[in-house]
Motif scaffolding. Structure first.
Motif, PDB file in Angstrom:
ATOM      1  N   GLU A 137      34.043  13.042  28.838  1.00  0.00           N
ATOM      2  CA  GLU A 137      35.051  14.008  28.362  1.00  0.00           C
ATOM      3  C   GLU A 137      34.615  14.677  27.336  1.00  0.00           C
ATOM      4  OE1 GLU A 137      37.305  14.760  30.594  1.00  0.00           O
ATOM      5  OE2 GLU A 137      37.150  13.093  32.036  1.00  0.00           O
ATOM      6  N   ARG A 138      35.333  15.745  27.003  1.00  0.00           N
ATOM      7  CA  ARG A 138      34.883  16.592  25.702  1.00  0.00           C
ATOM      8  C   ARG A 138      35.257  15.723  24.501  1.00  0.00           C
ATOM      9  NH1 ARG A 138      34.519  21.996  24.846  1.00  0.00           N
ATOM     10  NH2 ARG A 138      35.139  22.470  27.062  1.00  0.00           N
ATOM     11  N   GLY A 139      34.289  15.871  23.487  1.00  0.00           N
ATOM     12  CA  GLY A 139      34.550  15.095  22.376  1.00  0.00           C
ATOM     13  C   GLY A 139      34.523  13.538  22.310  1.00  0.00           C
ATOM     14  N   GLU A 140      33.674  13.208  23.586  1.00  0.00           N
ATOM     15  CA  GLU A 140      33.696  11.549  23.895  1.00  0.00           C
ATOM     16  C   GLU A 140      32.255  11.194  23.807  1.00  0.00           C
ATOM     17  OE1 GLU A 140      36.062   8.865  26.834  1.00  0.00           O
ATOM     18  OE2 GLU A 140      34.950  10.367  27.794  1.00  0.00           O
ATOM     19  N   THR A 141      31.806  10.283  23.236  1.00  0.00           N
ATOM     20  CA  THR A 141      30.116   9.943  23.422  1.00  0.00           C
ATOM     21  C   THR A 141      30.195   9.203  25.094  1.00  0.00           C
ATOM     22  OG1 THR A 141      30.552   7.620  22.600  1.00  0.00           O
ATOM     23  CG2 THR A 141      30.031   9.335  21.273  1.00  0.00           C
ATOM     24  N   ALA A 142      29.126   8.949  25.421  1.00  0.00           N
ATOM     25  CA  ALA A 142      28.660   8.363  26.704  1.00  0.00           C
ATOM     26  C   ALA A 142      29.258   6.895  26.474  1.00  0.00           C
ATOM     27  CB  ALA A 142      27.291   8.657  27.061  1.00  0.00           C
ATOM     28  N   TYR A 143      29.137   6.232  25.393  1.00  0.00           N
ATOM     29  CA  TYR A 143      29.387   4.922  25.392  1.00  0.00           C
ATOM     30  C   TYR A 143      31.119   4.671  25.133  1.00  0.00           C
ATOM     31  CZ  TYR A 143      24.899   3.275  23.492  1.00  0.00           C
ATOM     32  OH  TYR A 143      23.702   2.758  23.275  1.00  0.00           O
ATOM     33  N   ASP A 144      31.823   5.653  24.904  1.00  0.00           N
ATOM     34  CA  ASP A 144      33.143   5.712  24.953  1.00  0.00           C
ATOM     35  C   ASP A 144      33.586   6.194  26.289  1.00  0.00           C
ATOM     36  OD1 ASP A 144      33.348   5.434  22.072  1.00  0.00           O
ATOM     37  OD2 ASP A 144      33.488   7.875  21.749  1.00  0.00           O
ATOM     38  N   ASP A 155      24.207  22.679  39.362  1.00  0.00           N
ATOM     39  CA  ASP A 155      24.469  21.230  39.771  1.00  0.00           C
ATOM     40  C   ASP A 155      23.691  20.003  38.958  1.00  0.00           C
ATOM     41  OD1 ASP A 155      26.423  21.817  41.592  1.00  0.00           O
ATOM     42  OD2 ASP A 155      25.069  21.823  43.489  1.00  0.00           O
ATOM     43  N   GLU A 156      22.806  20.589  37.896  1.00  0.00           N
ATOM     44  CA  GLU A 156      22.167  19.446  37.216  1.00  0.00           C
ATOM     45  C   GLU A 156      23.021  18.652  36.534  1.00  0.00           C
ATOM     46  OE1 GLU A 156      18.409  20.594  35.607  1.00  0.00           O
ATOM     47  OE2 GLU A 156      18.009  21.848  37.167  1.00  0.00           O
ATOM     48  N   ARG A 157      22.620  17.169  36.407  1.00  0.00           N
ATOM     49  CA  ARG A 157      23.327  16.336  35.696  1.00  0.00           C
ATOM     50  C   ARG A 157      22.640  15.459  34.863  1.00  0.00           C
ATOM     51  NH1 ARG A 157      28.603  15.939  38.355  1.00  0.00           N
ATOM     52  NH2 ARG A 157      28.492  17.356  40.120  1.00  0.00           N
ATOM     53  N   ILE A 158      23.348  14.922  33.691  1.00  0.00           N
ATOM     54  CA  ILE A 158      22.655  13.965  32.923  1.00  0.00           C
ATOM     55  C   ILE A 158      23.449  12.814  32.902  1.00  0.00           C
ATOM     56  CG2 ILE A 158      23.625  14.914  30.983  1.00  0.00           C
ATOM     57  CD1 ILE A 158      20.200  13.173  30.825  1.00  0.00           C
ATOM     58  N   ASP A 159      22.802  11.560  33.538  1.00  0.00           N
ATOM     59  CA  ASP A 159      23.575  10.181  33.585  1.00  0.00           C
ATOM     60  C   ASP A 159      23.257   9.376  32.515  1.00  0.00           C
ATOM     61  OD1 ASP A 159      24.779  11.528  35.991  1.00  0.00           O
ATOM     62  OD2 ASP A 159      23.195  10.704  37.032  1.00  0.00           O
ATOM     63  N   PHE A 160      24.122   8.684  31.891  1.00  0.00           N
ATOM     64  CA  PHE A 160      23.859   7.645  31.120  1.00  0.00           C
ATOM     65  C   PHE A 160      24.167   6.215  31.555  1.00  0.00           C
ATOM     66  CE2 PHE A 160      24.875  11.380  28.597  1.00  0.00           C
ATOM     67  CZ  PHE A 160      23.771  11.572  27.819  1.00  0.00           C
ATOM     68  N   PHE A 161      23.386   5.094  31.703  1.00  0.00           N
ATOM     69  CA  PHE A 161      23.495   3.996  32.550  1.00  0.00           C
ATOM     70  C   PHE A 161      23.605   2.975  31.526  1.00  0.00           C
ATOM     71  CE2 PHE A 161      21.739   6.753  35.696  1.00  0.00           C
ATOM     72  CZ  PHE A 161      22.427   6.179  37.100  1.00  0.00           C
ATOM     73  N   PHE A 162      24.461   2.156  31.733  1.00  0.00           N
ATOM     74  CA  PHE A 162      24.558   0.877  30.688  1.00  0.00           C
ATOM     75  C   PHE A 162      24.686  -0.342  31.646  1.00  0.00           C
ATOM     76  CE2 PHE A 162      26.604   4.574  28.562  1.00  0.00           C
ATOM     77  CZ  PHE A 162      25.942   4.571  27.501  1.00  0.00           C
TER      78      PHE A 162
END
Length: 151
Positions: free
Chosen positions: A49-56, A89-96
């Protein structure tokens, strides 16, 4: 129309635990989402979400989707992906990955999740969402910190 595209960020969490013969991962069976229904996927995932890190976002999604508070997160990889569609449609995904959490994982959104189960990494169910399977197949084998899928 501009040639620039908008990148949509998302965070994925693979909960891991020691199994009898190999590590196990918690996966959900998607339903009624309009995307990859009938496929197994990360137990928790969603848009940043806006203003949120991928960790958050990972922590929020784990609370919202499986009712757990995550412990230490391990960054696995970032993935730039497309489906050969319009560039929008391009995406950036962060995997943890995560090996510690508080609470028992459970289905919090039953309309979107048909099942939640543990699977050995060397015995994943079929089908798994393809770009997630790409990461799961490399988990623990030194997956690069940046990957691409669909190009």
């Amino acid at each position: 129309m501009s040639d620039r595209f908008r990148v949509v960020p998302a965070a994925y969490i693979f909960l891991l635990r020691a199994g009898a013969s190999s590590d196990e991962v918690l996966l959900q069976l998607r339903q009624n989402t309009g995307y990859m229904d009938g496929h197994w996927a990360a137990a928790a995932a969603g848009h940043v979400e806006r203003g949120e890190t991928a960790y958050d976002a990972a922590r929020r999604e784990a609370r919202e989707e499986i009712g757990v508070e995550l412990g230490d997160l391990t960054f696995v990889t970032s993935m730039q992906r497309t489906q050969h569609a319009e560039p929008i449609d391009e995406r950036i995904d962060f995997f943890f990955s995560c090996r510690s959490w508080t609470g028992a994982p459970r289905i919090v959104e039953p309309a979107k999740c048909a099942a939640l189960d543990w699977f050995p990494l060397d015995g994943l169910p079929d089908p798994v969402v393809p770009h997630e399977r790409f990461v799961l197949d490399r988990l623990g084998t030194g997956v690069e910190s940046y990957t691409t899928f669909g190009f």
